[in-house]
Motif scaffolding. Structure first.
Motif, PDB file in Angstrom:
ATOM      1  N   SER A   1       0.808  -1.224   0.000  1.00 41.85           N
ATOM      2  CA  SER A   1       0.000   0.000   0.000  1.00 41.85           C
ATOM      3  C   SER A   1       0.842   1.276   0.000  1.00 41.85           C
ATOM      4  O   SER A   1       0.299   2.376   0.011  1.00 41.85           O
ATOM      5  CB  SER A   1      -0.923   0.016   1.229  1.00 41.85           C
ATOM      6  OG  SER A   1      -0.151  -0.023   2.425  1.00 41.85           O
ATOM      7  N   GLY A   2       2.171   1.160   0.039  1.00 43.29           N
ATOM      8  CA  GLY A   2       2.987   2.368   0.046  1.00 43.29           C
ATOM      9  C   GLY A   2       4.435   2.090   0.374  1.00 43.29           C
ATOM     10  O   GLY A   2       4.870   0.936   0.476  1.00 43.29           O
ATOM     11  N   VAL A   3       5.204   3.174   0.554  1.00 40.39           N
ATOM     12  CA  VAL A   3       6.640   3.073   0.835  1.00 40.39           C
ATOM     13  C   VAL A   3       6.913   3.486   2.276  1.00 40.39           C
ATOM     14  O   VAL A   3       6.138   4.228   2.888  1.00 40.39           O
ATOM     15  CB  VAL A   3       7.463   3.963  -0.119  1.00 40.39           C
ATOM     16  CG1 VAL A   3       7.244   3.571  -1.553  1.00 40.39           C
ATOM     17  CG2 VAL A   3       7.130   5.434   0.088  1.00 40.39           C
TER      18      VAL A   3
ATOM     19  N   VAL B   1       3.246   7.434   1.217  1.00 38.17           N
ATOM     20  CA  VAL B   1       4.052   7.101   2.398  1.00 38.17           C
ATOM     21  C   VAL B   1       3.221   6.242   3.346  1.00 38.17           C
ATOM     22  O   VAL B   1       2.162   6.663   3.817  1.00 38.17           O
ATOM     23  CB  VAL B   1       4.530   8.381   3.123  1.00 38.17           C
ATOM     24  CG1 VAL B   1       5.312   8.006   4.386  1.00 38.17           C
ATOM     25  CG2 VAL B   1       5.395   9.227   2.200  1.00 38.17           C
ATOM     26  N   ALA B   2       3.723   5.027   3.607  1.00 38.15           N
ATOM     27  CA  ALA B   2       3.028   4.119   4.526  1.00 38.15           C
ATOM     28  C   ALA B   2       3.644   4.122   5.914  1.00 38.15           C
ATOM     29  O   ALA B   2       3.060   3.592   6.865  1.00 38.15           O
ATOM     30  CB  ALA B   2       3.047   2.699   3.958  1.00 38.15           C
TER      31      ALA B   2
ATOM     32  N   ALA C   1       6.895  15.217   5.019  1.00 40.80           N
ATOM     33  CA  ALA C   1       6.019  14.080   4.753  1.00 40.80           C
ATOM     34  C   ALA C   1       5.695  13.318   6.036  1.00 40.80           C
ATOM     35  O   ALA C   1       6.461  13.331   6.999  1.00 40.80           O
ATOM     36  CB  ALA C   1       6.687  13.141   3.748  1.00 40.80           C
ATOM     37  N   LYS C   2       4.557  12.665   6.039  1.00 38.60           N
ATOM     38  CA  LYS C   2       4.146  11.790   7.135  1.00 38.60           C
ATOM     39  C   LYS C   2       3.310  10.663   6.545  1.00 38.60           C
ATOM     40  O   LYS C   2       3.102  10.607   5.325  1.00 38.60           O
ATOM     41  CB  LYS C   2       3.372  12.569   8.183  1.00 38.60           C
ATOM     42  CG  LYS C   2       2.127  13.261   7.654  1.00 38.60           C
ATOM     43  CD  LYS C   2       1.451  14.065   8.747  1.00 38.60           C
ATOM     44  CE  LYS C   2       0.209  14.779   8.192  1.00 38.60           C
ATOM     45  NZ  LYS C   2      -0.473  15.570   9.237  1.00 38.60           N
ATOM     46  N   LYS C   3       2.810   9.782   7.380  1.00 39.31           N
ATOM     47  CA  LYS C   3       2.022   8.657   6.896  1.00 39.31           C
ATOM     48  C   LYS C   3       0.811   9.163   6.120  1.00 39.31           C
ATOM     49  O   LYS C   3       0.055  10.001   6.600  1.00 39.31           O
ATOM     50  CB  LYS C   3       1.564   7.797   8.074  1.00 39.31           C
ATOM     51  CG  LYS C   3       0.907   6.491   7.651  1.00 39.31           C
ATOM     52  CD  LYS C   3       0.603   5.621   8.847  1.00 39.31           C
ATOM     53  CE  LYS C   3      -0.032   4.306   8.411  1.00 39.31           C
ATOM     54  NZ  LYS C   3      -0.334   3.434   9.568  1.00 39.31           N
ATOM     55  N   GLY C   4       0.644   8.677   4.901  1.00 40.93           N
ATOM     56  CA  GLY C   4      -0.475   9.097   4.060  1.00 40.93           C
ATOM     57  C   GLY C   4      -0.119  10.155   3.030  1.00 40.93           C
ATOM     58  O   GLY C   4      -0.886  10.401   2.099  1.00 40.93           O
ATOM     59  N   THR C   5       1.062  10.779   3.168  1.00 37.22           N
ATOM     60  CA  THR C   5       1.482  11.827   2.223  1.00 37.22           C
ATOM     61  C   THR C   5       1.803  11.218   0.855  1.00 37.22           C
ATOM     62  O   THR C   5       2.385  10.138   0.763  1.00 37.22           O
ATOM     63  CB  THR C   5       2.717  12.563   2.760  1.00 37.22           C
ATOM     64  OG1 THR C   5       2.422  13.125   4.027  1.00 37.22           O
ATOM     65  CG2 THR C   5       3.150  13.677   1.815  1.00 37.22           C
ATOM     66  N   GLN C   6       1.421  11.925  -0.204  1.00 37.25           N
ATOM     67  CA  GLN C   6       1.778  11.515  -1.567  1.00 37.25           C
ATOM     68  C   GLN C   6       3.073  12.222  -1.966  1.00 37.25           C
ATOM     69  O   GLN C   6       3.175  13.430  -1.849  1.00 37.25           O
ATOM     70  CB  GLN C   6       0.665  11.895  -2.552  1.00 37.25           C
ATOM     71  CG  GLN C   6      -0.632  11.136  -2.360  1.00 37.25           C
ATOM     72  CD  GLN C   6      -0.555   9.686  -2.805  1.00 37.25           C
ATOM     73  OE1 GLN C   6       0.258   9.339  -3.659  1.00 37.25           O
ATOM     74  NE2 GLN C   6      -1.388   8.846  -2.219  1.00 37.25           N
TER      75      GLN C   6
END
Length: 855
Positions: free
Chosen positions: A615-617, A648-649, A629-634
């Motif tokens: 689901s992400g990096v 961002v996971a 950036a934080k969790k959920g940021t594109q």
């Protein structure tokens, strides 16, 4: 009378040389560190700027994925902000299995990016070449024949080595950047004349703007101006990517279309002949035409798939080692605001106490002069002159010494770059600030105390202040403890709390010096722990093997290469949130089952283990900070010419470098290229240098092995050398300040209590007992100061290391126990030294003079 009073001022100094010199020394040490360290950052920037100006380093480097032409050159040349533009050829060559070299074109008429000759001379003929000075370590010598494999873009293969050079494009003395050839890392560069190349297109264009000459390299003003100029240049070349593609494939596409039309026409003519009239030869010809048409159509399809050119604009921050140098300069500058500022604050505080106590001691003299009719201004002159002399002497001497020594010493310690000439600038602003601080400490304290005392009546001033009344202290209420103390111990503890101001000032002074020393040891620990913590807490592998085939198996007795450790490691550039061309290593393991044995993905906030998902990096902490950036940021990132968009996971703890971790499935989702793991993370059984070298040799003998690197042992290029040298200075000067502060405070303590100490001597106390009477209080205050100083040091250390984090570095906030021990031991030793000096001073007290001084 004025001359007489001035003589009295000089007599005040000569009568108590120790006190005057200690005040000057405290101000000197504070000013030395404050001015010296604060001047270091600007001096490092100035030295680099002068070097870049001397070598005429370009402001911008323009490249294109399909090469550059004279059309591009003319467009750039006619930009109103461009002063100079120079095209260059360049080829990247895999010289041997484990060696990659980038060969640039050299022109004697070139004005930009001038080479600095280390030995030999510059090339003049097509068969001559100069090598990177770093290549000397590989055994190359002047006059030697240098052979390259046959390479597109170069006419010849054999060259004569005529010199070794440094280039302003490579500030680092070790790192030479990355490439998609061979191992992925460039080992060194080389330059040969333009006539040695047969490239039709240019590889790069170096650009110098006409509005940056007066701006210092690395500063925000310079960076902002280049960004503005770059944006304008990008607009000017906006149409070129599409045009360049057309220029490149247009002629070939036209030729293919013409041939295709001709064959199709012939094929139609043959098809028009009835089959019963077609001979075997005709049928064979028709078949050949069909094959030719198919090939031409395939060639046409392939040409049409040619991507549009991507034009890349790299400012100086893309130059290898450039940003690391300025990051280190910024780290030192960040520390320079905090540590020396606190150092100077302690110096000012102690000086303030000393001066105020000196004037308080002379109350009777001030009162007598008031009674004789002298004005307040005239009386104040003696103390003003004394204070100004001490403040100005200390601050100017400290400022000059700091300017002349510390920046140059720290510059000399920065051995991981090619800048060799130190260029200092007199830091007038910092010297003035130090002088003001010195005058605040001396003249300020004198003014405050004089204003308070001169308000009193002469009769009150000539009368000794009544001694502070003794009070019951908290310890007296603890009967079991109090009853076990002897008389001398009880008197010492009562005296401590009787003079609370003196107690607080002494503890604060000692704590400040201890805290400064602990912070210095802590900075050293954080710098030294950076690499070990990275490879113990985060990355648990020691080596990386780059392979040409993702299915290639490798074998060696010293390694354990598991299938789960296969990764695809690619360098990407973030396009959002960071002001520099940061490079991020994207790591995608083939299997996540055992990846935790090689890399620990611990949450930066909670410390809990995180798992890679589809689901992400998961990105590293410093990268998340830089990119907001934080969790959920594109996030967006450039992978070659392609743009990736990832979610961002999670954010993981990391100390050195920017990393982005993702699963192979998620890689296939976000990337247009198919996942192909061509690297192995290795755990080696023996980490000795000889074992590592033998393992590398054994692996490189195996087919398909492109390169072997050991990141754990190749991380010396990180910008921490300058910080290490600053730490030595911090610790040494903090220790010196601690010694002077302890001496000064003890001196003030004795001078204030001369009558008291003389009285107990008259009462029959031996010299050792009188010393113990004072020393007992100093021991308690020193211990309290040390403990309080540890807390100050921890806070100061954390604050400094957070400010010092630049680039891809996140320092571990650790202070090891030897730092606590050494800061305490040094403080205790200084207290002991001062105690010995105090003992001899107390032995020589004139009891009669002291007791009759107030009569």
């Amino acid at each position: 009378m004025n001359s007489t009073y001035f003589k009295a001022t000089i007599r005040e100094i000569t009568y108590s040389w120790g006190k005057f010199i200690s005040i000057v020394l405290i101000i000197l040490l504070g000013s030395l560190l404050y001015v010296g360290i604060r001047a270091t950052g600007p001096d490092l920037d100035n030295s680099a700027d002068k070097y870049f100006a001397q070598q005429n380093l370009g402001d911008l480097n323009v490249t294109s994925t399909l090469g550059l032409t004279d059309k591009d050159l003319n467009l750039v040349r006619h930009d109103k902000n461009v002063q100079t533009v120079e095209p260059n050829h360049m080829v990247t060559v895999k010289k041997s299995q484990n060696q990659v070299v980038q060969v640039y074109s050299y022109s004697k008429a070139a004005k930009l990016n001038k080479l600095k000759v280390v030995s030999g001379k510059l090339p003049t003929k097509a068969d001559q070449i100069v090598l990177d000075a770093k290549a000397k370590s590989d055994g190359y010598k002047l006059g030697q024949t240098y052979t390259l494999p046959k390479t597109d873009g170069l006419k010849g293969q054999s060259f004569k080595i005529v010199g070794f050079v440094n280039s302003p494009l490579f500030v680092s003395s070790n790192d030479r950047g990355t490439t998609n050839v061979g191992s992925g890392e460039v080992d060194y560069f080389a330059y040969t004349p333009q006539q040695a190349f047969n490239q039709k297109a240019y590889a790069t264009m170096a650009v110098r703007f006409n509005n940056t000459a007066d701006l210092t390299a690395g500063t925000s003003q310079y960076n902002k101006q280049v960004n503005r100029d770059q944006a304008q240049l990008e607009d000017r070349l906006n149409a070129r990517p599409k045009q360049r593609r057309a220029e490149l494939i247009g002629p070939e596409l036209t030729q293919v279309n013409q041939q295709l039309t001709k064959l199709q026409k012939q094929a139609k003519q043959l098809q028009a002949v009835p089959s019963q009239y077609q001979s075997a030869t005709t049928k064979a010809a028709a078949k050949k035409l069909d094959v030719g048409i198919a090939k031409l159509q395939a060639a046409k399809t392939q040409l049409q798939k040619t991507p549009q050119a991507t034009y890349l604009y790299n400012d100086r921050t893309a130059n290898v080692g450039y940003q690391d140098y300025f990051d280190e300069s910024k780290s030192i500058a960040a520390i320079a605001v905090i540590f020396p500022g606190f150092f100077l604050f302690i110096a000012v505080l102690i000086t303030f106490t000393t001066i105020s106590r000196m004037i308080e001691k002379n109350r009777r003299e001030i009162g007598l002069m008031r009674a004789l009719g002298y004005t307040k201004g005239f009386i104040s002159m003696k103390y003003v002159i004394y204070s100004v002399l001490a403040g100005v002497l200390g601050s100017i001497a400290g400022g000059i010494l700091g300017t002349m020594t510390l920046p140059k010493f720290i510059f000399s310690m920065l051995s991981n770059n090619n800048l060799t000439q130190y260029v200092g600038v007199i830091p007038w602003a910092f010297i003035v600030e130090a002088i003001i601080a010195g005058l605040v400490a001396t003249l300020g304290s004198a003014t405050v105390v004089l204003i308070i005392n001169l308000r009193e009546k002469p009769t009150e001033l000539m009368r000794e202040r009544a001694p502070k009344a003794g009070k019951r202290i908290l310890m007296e209420r603890i009967k079991p403890l109090w009853n076990r103390m002897n008389f001398n111990q009880k008197v010492s503890y009562r005296n401590l709390f009787r003079y609370k101001t003196r107690m607080v000032m002494t503890i604060v002074g000692i704590a400040g010096c201890t805290g400064l020393m602990l912070a210095g040891f802590g900075i050293r620990d954080s710098v030294n722990d950076l690499i070990p913590d990275q490879f113990k807490q985060v990355q648990h592998y020691q080596g990386i093997v780059t392979l040409s085939d993702s299915n290639k198996q490798i074998h060696d007795r010293n390694i354990s290469a598991q299938k789960s450790a296969m990764v695809q490691s690619i360098t990407v550039s973030p396009t959002k949130g960071t002001k520099r061309n940061a490079t991020v290593t994207m790591v995608a393991p083939k299997s996540t089952a055992h990846f935790g044995k090689y890399v620990s993905l611990s949450s930066a906030k909670t410390g809990k283990t995180q798992k890679l998902t589809n689901s992400g990096v998961i990105i590293t902490e410093k990268l998340a900070t830089d990119m907001h950036a934080k969790k959920g940021t594109q996030l967006s990132a450039k992978l070659g010419n392609k743009l990736l968009k990832v979610r961002v996971a999670g954010v993981t703890k990391n100390y050195a470098g920017h990393y982005m971790y993702l699963t192979s499935q998620y890689f296939n989702q976000v990337s247009t290229t198919k996942y192909a793991p061509t690297a192995r993370l290795l755990k080696i059984k023996s980490e000795s240098a000889s074992s590592r070298h033998q393992t590398s040799r054994n692996l490189l003998k195996q087919s398909g092995v492109l390169n072997v690197t050991y990141p754990r042992y190749a991380s010396s290029s990180l910008g921490t050398v300058g910080l290490s040298s600053v730490v030595l200075i911090f610790i040494a000067l903090s220790a010196a300040l601690g010694l002077v502060v302890l001496y000064n405070l003890t001196n003030v303590n004795i001078s204030e209590r001369m009558r008291e100490l003389s009285t107990i001597k008259v009462l029959g106390f031996y010299d050792n007992e009188v010393t113990a009477y004072v020393a007992r209080e100093n021991v308690v205050l020193t211990l309290a100061g040390i403990v309080f100083g540890w807390f100050i040091g921890l806070i100061l250390h954390h604050f400094i290391m957070i400010k010092a984090q630049t680039g891809a570095i996140l320092f571990p906030l650790t202070v090891h126990y030897p730092g606590y021990i050494w800061s305490a031991v040094l403080t205790a030793c200084f207290s002991l030294v001062v105690g010995v000096i105090t003992h001899y001073k107390l032995k020589n007290i004139d009891m009669l003079d002291s007791l009759s001084s107030s009569e």
